[in-house]
Motif scaffolding. Structure first.
Motif, mmCIF file in Angstrom:
data_model
loop_
_atom_site.group_PDB
_atom_site.id
_atom_site.type_symbol
_atom_site.label_atom_id
_atom_site.label_comp_id
_atom_site.label_asym_id
_atom_site.label_seq_id
_atom_site.Cartn_x
_atom_site.Cartn_y
_atom_site.Cartn_z
ATOM 1 N N THR A 97 0.803 -1.234 0.000
ATOM 2 C CA THR A 97 0.000 0.000 0.000
ATOM 3 C C THR A 97 0.830 1.274 0.000
ATOM 4 O O THR A 97 0.275 2.361 -0.037
ATOM 5 C CB THR A 97 -0.927 0.032 1.243
ATOM 6 O OG1 THR A 97 -0.124 -0.072 2.420
ATOM 7 C CG2 THR A 97 -1.943 -1.103 1.201
ATOM 8 N N THR A 105 -1.335 3.202 -4.021
ATOM 9 C CA THR A 105 -2.378 2.285 -4.465
ATOM 10 C C THR A 105 -2.223 0.962 -3.733
ATOM 11 O O THR A 105 -1.140 0.605 -3.266
ATOM 12 C CB THR A 105 -2.299 2.029 -5.986
ATOM 13 O OG1 THR A 105 -0.959 1.660 -6.333
ATOM 14 C CG2 THR A 105 -2.709 3.258 -6.771
ATOM 15 N N ARG A 106 -3.311 0.252 -3.633
ATOM 16 C CA ARG A 106 -3.316 -1.109 -3.071
ATOM 17 C C ARG A 106 -2.947 -2.039 -4.216
ATOM 18 O O ARG A 106 -3.777 -2.367 -5.060
ATOM 19 C CB ARG A 106 -4.718 -1.395 -2.519
ATOM 20 C CG ARG A 106 -4.939 -2.758 -1.892
ATOM 21 C CD ARG A 106 -6.344 -2.772 -1.298
ATOM 22 N NE ARG A 106 -6.735 -4.073 -0.775
ATOM 23 C CZ ARG A 106 -7.458 -4.962 -1.451
ATOM 24 N NH1 ARG A 106 -7.886 -4.691 -2.678
ATOM 25 N NH2 ARG A 106 -7.785 -6.123 -0.894
ATOM 26 N N TYR A 152 -8.687 -2.534 -6.572
ATOM 27 C CA TYR A 152 -9.765 -1.704 -6.006
ATOM 28 C C TYR A 152 -10.793 -2.633 -5.354
ATOM 29 O O TYR A 152 -11.076 -3.726 -5.867
ATOM 30 C CB TYR A 152 -10.431 -0.866 -7.093
ATOM 31 C CG TYR A 152 -9.541 0.179 -7.708
ATOM 32 C CD1 TYR A 152 -9.237 1.353 -7.021
ATOM 33 C CD2 TYR A 152 -9.006 0.007 -8.984
ATOM 34 C CE1 TYR A 152 -8.418 2.319 -7.580
ATOM 35 C CE2 TYR A 152 -8.185 0.966 -9.556
ATOM 36 C CZ TYR A 152 -7.899 2.124 -8.857
ATOM 37 O OH TYR A 152 -7.090 3.076 -9.414
ATOM 38 N N HIS A 156 -11.991 -1.491 0.724
ATOM 39 C CA HIS A 156 -10.633 -0.981 0.872
ATOM 40 C C HIS A 156 -10.473 0.251 -0.032
ATOM 41 O O HIS A 156 -11.204 1.214 0.151
ATOM 42 C CB HIS A 156 -9.622 -2.082 0.559
ATOM 43 C CG HIS A 156 -9.756 -3.282 1.433
ATOM 44 N ND1 HIS A 156 -9.309 -3.292 2.730
ATOM 45 C CD2 HIS A 156 -10.319 -4.512 1.195
ATOM 46 C CE1 HIS A 156 -9.574 -4.470 3.272
ATOM 47 N NE2 HIS A 156 -10.197 -5.223 2.371
ATOM 48 N N GLN A 157 -9.542 0.239 -0.932
ATOM 49 C CA GLN A 157 -9.376 1.383 -1.828
ATOM 50 C C GLN A 157 -10.405 1.305 -2.956
ATOM 51 O O GLN A 157 -10.383 0.396 -3.777
ATOM 52 C CB GLN A 157 -7.971 1.418 -2.425
ATOM 53 C CG GLN A 157 -7.758 2.640 -3.315
ATOM 54 C CD GLN A 157 -6.328 2.738 -3.841
ATOM 55 O OE1 GLN A 157 -5.570 1.773 -3.795
ATOM 56 N NE2 GLN A 157 -5.972 3.900 -4.339
ATOM 57 N N ARG A 158 -11.298 2.302 -2.982
ATOM 58 C CA ARG A 158 -12.350 2.326 -4.000
ATOM 59 C C ARG A 158 -11.951 3.122 -5.236
ATOM 60 O O ARG A 158 -12.482 2.882 -6.325
ATOM 61 C CB ARG A 158 -13.630 2.952 -3.427
ATOM 62 C CG ARG A 158 -14.341 2.115 -2.384
ATOM 63 C CD ARG A 158 -15.490 2.904 -1.767
ATOM 64 N NE ARG A 158 -16.302 2.082 -0.882
ATOM 65 C CZ ARG A 158 -17.482 1.568 -1.215
ATOM 66 N NH1 ARG A 158 -17.983 1.786 -2.419
ATOM 67 N NH2 ARG A 158 -18.157 0.825 -0.351
ATOM 68 N N LEU A 160 -8.893 6.341 -6.967
ATOM 69 C CA LEU A 160 -7.593 7.007 -6.909
ATOM 70 C C LEU A 160 -7.786 8.434 -7.385
ATOM 71 O O LEU A 160 -8.345 8.667 -8.459
ATOM 72 C CB LEU A 160 -6.560 6.283 -7.780
ATOM 73 C CG LEU A 160 -5.130 6.830 -7.727
ATOM 74 C CD1 LEU A 160 -4.565 6.713 -6.308
ATOM 75 C CD2 LEU A 160 -4.238 6.090 -8.720
#
Length: 240
Positions: A97, A105-106, A152, A156-158, A160
């Protein structure tokens, strides 16, 4: 900053990447003639190509242009192999991460996956000839500075935020089935354009264009991203 300045990816590079950059730049200075090298000339011509008509230039430039679809690179079974390799790695090592400091970014770097050499070889074979067509930079000067898979996820990370990559060219390639998520895509501010991809298609854009990863609202979206450049000099030095 001038058109010919080198930029850091996401405005930040790792210590190891900076050391490799410095090493290759030194090699390039030692090997290049005292006058302008072919790479320097081709790179400078490309960076200024948006101000020249295609008929005078001799090619349709990627510079400041809308993203281009270079077509299918990986078939459905091949994409599944990549996804399986990512899943196996994540199960034991988890996602990274913090590899890209300014806009993290993941993700998982492709070079740690079991299918790394196959993926890199395919990208070289299919993308570099097309990049030559749209930049005028010889194939031998191109290199993949980073290839990674972004994960994505609704929990979690939806998304950027808006950013530019700093590379000469960037790749976005959807790996999983669009039915597995809602939302998503890549938004390019200059053109007010949202690109929603067919899985396996390689979308290439000028890395200096401002763009964002549109938020997903359900599920997961896995995207292969690559930063493609002539950083540090000749690609044949990188492969030696």
């Amino acid at each position: 900053m001038s058109d010919t300045d080198d930029l850091d990816l996401f405005g930040n590079v790792s210590t190891a990447e900076q050391a490799e950059h410095d090493k290759l730049q030194a090699q390039r200075r030692n090997q290049a003639p005292t006058d302008q090298s072919p790479l320097d000339y081709q790179r400078r011509r490309y960076l200024q190509s948006h101000n020249v008509s295609p008929s005078d230039l001799g090619f349709k430039t990627l510079r400041n242009h809308q993203p281009l679809n270079f077509g299918q690179v990986f078939s459905a079974p091949e994409r599944q192999q990549i996804l399986d390799s990512v899943s196996a790695y994540v199960e034991h090592q988890g996602w990274t991460t913090q590899r890209h400091g300014a806009f993290p970014t993941r993700d998982i770097p492709v070079n740690v996956l079991s299918i790394a050499s196959t993926v890199t070889s395919r990208l070289e074979q299919t993308l570099l000839p097309r990049l030559h067509e749209h930049t005028g930079i010889d194939i031998k000067y191109w290199t993949f500075r980073d290839i990674f898979v972004v994960g994505y996820h609704e929990d979690h990370q939806r998304a950027l935020e808006m950013h530019s990559d700093g590379s000469l060219a960037s790749l976005t390639l959807l790996l999983n089935d669009p039915r597995e998520f809602d939302g998503g895509g890549t938004f390019f501010e200059k053109f007010a354009l949202r690109v929603e991809q067919v899985p396996g298609d390689a979308w290439i854009h000028d890395g200096r264009l401002d763009h964002s990863g549109v938020a997903i609202t359900r599920g997961k979206r896995l995207v292969m991203v690559a930063f493609i450049d002539t950083i540090g000099g000749y690609t044949d030095i990188l492969r030696s």
